[in-house]
Design an enzyme around this catalytic site. Sequence first.
Site: not given
Ligand code: NAI
Length: 540
Positions: A180-181, A204-206, A255-256, A277-278, A311, A409
């Site tokens: 989402w960021n 599959k976007p957020d 994502g995370s 990319e984490l 990130c 983070e």
């Molecule tokens: P997340 O990693 O859970 O979400 C990112 C994406 O992954 C979203 O599209 C979400 O729907 C999807 N997702 C979540 N669980 C999944 C699963 N089990 N299988 C497949 N897809 C899945 O991140 P979240 O919860 O939105 O944010 C938590 C933390 O993650 C943030 O506070 C930040 O530290 C980090 N983050 C890092 C990003 C980056 O650009 N590297 C971007 C977003 C979050």
Amino acid sequence: MSGSANPQPGGPLLGGPADPEHDPSAAYVLDRGYVDRLTSRLQASSGRTFAVNSPIDGAPLAHIPASTPADVAEAYVRARRAQAAWARVPVETRAAAMLRLHDLILDRQAEIIDLIVLESGKARKHAFDEPLHIALTARYYARTAERFLGTERRGGVVPGLTRVEVNQVPKGVVGIISPWNYPFTMALCDGLPALLAGNAVVAKPDEQTMLSALLGARLLDEAGFPEDLWQVVAGPGPEIGPPLIEGADYVCFTGSTATGRVIAGQCAERLIGCSLELGGKNPLLVLRDADLERAAEGAVRASFSNAGQLCVSTERIFVADQVYDRFVERFVARTEAMTLGATLDWGNDMGTLVSQAQLDRVMAHIDDAVAHGARVLAGGRARPDLGPYYVEPTILEGVTPEMACFAHETFGPVVSLYRFHDEADAVARANEGDYGLNAAIFSHDGARARSLARHIKCGSVNINEAFAASFASLDAPMGGMRSSGLGRRQSREGILRYTEPQTVATQRLLRFAPMLGMSEEAYAKLMTANLRVMKRLGRA
Ligand code: NAI
Ligand code: MG
């Protein structure tokens, strides 16, 4: 830190007939026809919807149809059909569509930015980075795809008699899970090279930022990409993620780190590749010979761009003893002068966080640090007067390893300052922990900074810049070392992750077996002699 709380409506997406379910107290009401045009792009048959809220006021912006696992399977059926035809389209035709996308993105930037701001609550100037990055990506890959994807001659085992070519064959359908960021650029940027390489995409976007991602899909259609080539599904990651990975030939995730590990495990089960990319805990080093004004200005952008929900943003600043006080004075002054607000206009230096979950996480880090004795040099407070999830840009000093924000983070506008005496020690501390995404060094001596950079365990190091110099240099790879990721986006690496290299070797005359009644033993001797000759000739 001055704040402004008045919303400024504008753009083609606002003000028409509203969704019947819309919240009358919402500051912004999206045109219903506009939302329908976007959501009709989804593969979603559940009959259920979920709300996308605007972090500007916390009220729903739109209701998004939810996909089921069967919808994800259907998206793959359609994508596969479209991909079979697309793989036969010449690369230059694909590239022409990409250049049309480039122009469309620049022409439609006001609309794109409005939607990003409404959905993410970021400052308009940070939203602008998104169409900018997509336009750069579209042009870069449109202009380089033929070179990267072209069939390449390689050395054959028997010079002159073995002709070897390597083809880049598309993997098929790429599953893209985006956060989402940066809801527009992250939904699109990794998919553009996938399309150019002849793949289809199921995205599959957020779920919090579906509209920006769907606008991206609509712009691809308008640029002339076949509609079925880019499928979009919607729903919670843990529900939609597994069927998405089940159907994919390759997965690209941003994502995370925690979710990245889950996804990598599922890809491993299926023996498909993935790029991840984490997270990061990115360091910035201010050396004793740095231009301190420039370093302070860079540190503000490094730490507070997109309210730190980036990130590659900086969360740890290491400053040489000799310049510590002078740097901190400038950095604090610049931070305190920032204009804050969650509005559509250009006036804000920083917008709001995206959600209650982000607010809770960021405030927990600040409160924990303060409770354990850290000093707040700037910010430190939530600002409900500006928006429900607003937090001030925050500078901490005296952060110690028992505090959560030392190594974890924060992913928000919180940065910690540390002093160092010698540069080797600064590098060692910058390398502490498991992450390794991005670093920055400020110094007058470019050569010395570049030689220090080699010792920093990060996928990118920016010198006299925060992150944009490397991030926007698309001819260079972007990604993380250690727990910050796997694989790279951008550059040759960023497109070739979506292809299977296929070797085609054509043999003339010689067979790889004894000929003309030669014994196996004589053949082995002859081959051994050949190997010795080849080495003497200096061949690879
Ligand atoms: P997340 O990693 O859970 O979400 C990112 C994406 O992954 C979203 O599209 C979400 O729907 C999807 N997702 C979540 N669980 C999944 C699963 N089990 N299988 C497949 N897809 C899945 O991140 P979240 O919860 O939105 O944010 C938590 C933390 O993650 C943030 O506070 C930040 O530290 C980090 N983050 C890092 C990003 C980056 O650009 N590297 C971007 C977003 C979050
Ligand atoms: Mg999550």
